[in-house]
Every structure is written in structure tokens, then in C-alpha cells.
Design an enzyme around this catalytic site. Sequence first.
Site, PDB file in Angstrom:
ATOM      1  N   HIS A 135       0.872  -1.191   0.000  1.00  0.00           N
ATOM      2  CA  HIS A 135       0.000   0.000   0.000  1.00  0.00           C
ATOM      3  C   HIS A 135       0.909   1.242   0.000  1.00  0.00           C
ATOM      4  O   HIS A 135       0.988   1.963   0.991  1.00  0.00           O
ATOM      5  CB  HIS A 135      -0.898  -0.043   1.242  1.00  0.00           C
ATOM      6  CG  HIS A 135      -2.060   0.893   1.194  1.00  0.00           C
ATOM      7  ND1 HIS A 135      -2.395   1.644   0.086  1.00  0.00           N
ATOM      8  CD2 HIS A 135      -2.989   1.212   2.141  1.00  0.00           C
ATOM      9  CE1 HIS A 135      -3.463   2.363   0.349  1.00  0.00           C
ATOM     10  NE2 HIS A 135      -3.838   2.130   1.580  1.00  0.00           N
ATOM     11  N   ASP A 231      -3.251  -2.196  12.356  1.00  0.00           N
ATOM     12  CA  ASP A 231      -4.200  -2.245  11.235  1.00  0.00           C
ATOM     13  C   ASP A 231      -5.208  -3.350  11.570  1.00  0.00           C
ATOM     14  O   ASP A 231      -4.979  -4.154  12.484  1.00  0.00           O
ATOM     15  CB  ASP A 231      -3.425  -2.555   9.931  1.00  0.00           C
ATOM     16  CG  ASP A 231      -4.292  -2.490   8.677  1.00  0.00           C
ATOM     17  OD1 ASP A 231      -5.433  -2.003   8.752  1.00  0.00           O
ATOM     18  OD2 ASP A 231      -3.813  -2.935   7.606  1.00  0.00           O
TER      19      ASP A 231
HETATM   20  N1  NVA Z   1      -4.806  -4.121   5.470  1.00  0.00           N
HETATM   21  C1  NVA Z   1      -6.000  -3.371   5.114  1.00  0.00           C
HETATM   22  C2  NVA Z   1      -5.658  -1.975   4.759  1.00  0.00           C
HETATM   23  C3  NVA Z   1      -6.844  -1.102   4.429  1.00  0.00           C
HETATM   24  C4  NVA Z   1      -6.450   0.294   4.068  1.00  0.00           C
HETATM   25  C5  NVA Z   1      -6.709  -4.085   3.980  1.00  0.00           C
HETATM   26  O1  NVA Z   1      -6.051  -4.479   3.008  1.00  0.00           O
HETATM   27  O2  NVA Z   1      -7.928  -4.259   4.057  1.00  0.00           O
HETATM   28  N1   CP Z   2      -6.261   3.713   4.409  1.00  0.00           N
HETATM   29  C1   CP Z   2      -6.968   3.441   3.301  1.00  0.00           C
HETATM   30  O1   CP Z   2      -6.445   3.025   2.268  1.00  0.00           O
HETATM   31  O2   CP Z   2      -8.293   3.681   3.427  1.00  0.00           O
HETATM   32  P1   CP Z   2      -9.425   3.306   2.355  1.00  0.00           P
HETATM   33  O3   CP Z   2      -9.525   1.805   2.325  1.00  0.00           O
HETATM   34  O4   CP Z   2     -10.672   3.975   2.858  1.00  0.00           O
HETATM   35  O5   CP Z   2      -9.004   3.828   1.010  1.00  0.00           O
END
Ligand code: NVA
Ligand code: CP
Length: 330
Positions: A135, A231
Amino acid sequence: MGVNLSGRNFLKLLDFTPAEIEYLIDLSADFKQLKRAGVPHRHLEGKNIVLLFEKTSTRTRCSFEVAGYDLGMGVTYLDPASSQMGNKESIEDTARVLGRMYDGIEYRGFDQAIVEELAANAGVPVWNGLTTEFHPTQMIADMLTVREKFGHLRGLKLTFFGDARNNVANSLMVVCAKMGMRFCACGPKENMPEAELVEQCRAIAAQTGGEVVLTDSVDEGARDANVLYTDIWVSMGEPAELWAERIRLLSPYQVNAAVMEKAAADAIFMHCLPSFHDTKTTVGADIAQKFGIEEMEVTDEVFESSRSVVFDEAENRMHSIKAVMYATLK
Ligand code: NVA
Ligand code: CP
């Protein structure tokens, strides 16, 4: 030599040098100042971008849209149900079509290989808005936020508590290694990052003066930590059946007041969001009913405390995504 990212893709931070990452953080801070001062910055007037989302989003989608409009660009949003990609058209063909129409493509979805394939075929910059593995736009926002609070990055200890093998944890390990920070993954051995990525990050840290430590001890993770990060325990795309096992494995790694107490006196709390810190969500209420827990990766007390910088972090997504788009499209 000056940094020039024009025409580059933004797929993962392993592809960028520390100087390039620092340039993007600086540029994000500049755009934040312009926005706060109300100074127009429609530097990319006449360009158009497309946002491909195969997973849901609040921050990332809105950041790309607002940043795109602020820069003077046209923006198209495609949700999972509205494009042919994957179902009737290959990634490669989709990339070749969109690359003829747009100046840049954002992709949020599943395997990192998909965003890499889009980038290999689009002929225009492709930005990773979250994959199963990484990310990276979140990282520029996070580093800007840390720098705003401490004035620098080098030497700071950032500990990630919980599912330390997810996209956010992987990306934090990379960015901390690149920026000469001390990264600590704190969780059970089942949720540690892949050994190959750990080795890659340790090699980078050896060059930058950073450090990469893996531990299952909360005391070790929290000790001297300047940034405590967590997270959600089950990420998008993972099956709901995982909740029971994750709650069992990760509950000991919840960031709560006792953990904050063990950290450095000036420690801050960070979270990419969304977060399960109460039962005001459908999933949160469902988990409370099934498993009897009302808070998960972070307690409401820590989330709402003055140590928590999560909403500064969320705002910084927009400024930093603007910086990434500007740097690669200018
Ligand atoms: N680890 C989480 C991050 C969301 C911004 C996901 O992938 O759902
Ligand atoms: N942190 C983040 O990526 O948030 P969203 O899933 O709302 O885009």
C-alpha cells in the site's frame, strides 16, 4: 542531482531510492501548504486519470478524486461492477485501452502482479492504490505525518502490532528501511512478513542505518517505540472465516493504554484506517455479538487519545497522492 520522477510508475517503494521518497514527502508538504493557504495549483490542467477499484475505499478514492480535481484534471472512477477488466477483458488489453485515453491509471485490488501487468502495458504512469502485498501511497502520507510530529524520520522506532504480514505492515517495513528508521514487527510467528521481504529490507537497512526486528514480545515491541502502528486483523479479500483464528492470535497484540505506557514518552499512535475500535460498524457489531469483544486492534481509549494522529494521517493521504500524481505526470 535533482530527483525527476516524470513518467514513472508508483507500484511499490522497493522501486524508489531514499532520495526519491524524501522528495515525495517534501512535495506532499508543499501541496499541503498550498491547499491550506487556498492557493490554486491546477498544474495538470487538461490531463485525465482513471481510478480502477476492485476493492472498496473511502480515503484512497476520495484522495485521488480531490487531488485530481485540485490539479485541474478530469477523473473517471470505475468500481468493480462497472468495468470489463478481469471478466471479459484481460488486464493487458484493459491497460492498452486505458493508456490510449488517460494520462494516468490508479489500481486498487488483489495481486501485486496485476498492477505490475497494468503498468507494463499501459504506456502511462500506473499508481498502486493498494494490493494484497503493498500500500505505497499510504506510506508517503504516513512518513509525512511522522515527520510533522517529530521533525525527522531517521533513527525513530516504528512498531507495527498485529497482522505483520499484511500490505500495510509490508510497506511500513520497506519505507522504514529506506528512510533509516528502526522497524519492529510485533506479532505471533504465524503473522510475520515473508522471509524474502525481511531479508531484502534488512539489506536496505544495512545501507541506510535503519533496522528491521521481528518479535513476538509486546514488551520488546513497545520499548522505546516512537510510533505504535496497527491495522485491522482481517484485510479486504480475506475470508470472514479467518476472524476466529485472528482474534485468538492477535488479541495479545492489541494497542491499548498499557502498551502505550511502555513506549517512549513522546510516542504517537497511527492507523491507516478504517479501524475497529468500537462497535459502531456492521462488522464491529457482528464481531462483538459472535466473539464478545467490543474493540479489536486498538482500544477506543487509545484511538481517541491525544497520542492518536489518525485523522492527520488520513488528511495527508490526499496531499501525498497529489504529490505522487504531480511528480509522475508533470
Ligand atoms: N490491510 C487493510 C488496509 C486497508 C487500508 C486491507 O487491506 O484491508
Ligand atoms: N487507508 C486506506 O487506504 O483507506 P481506504 O480503504 O478507505 O481507502
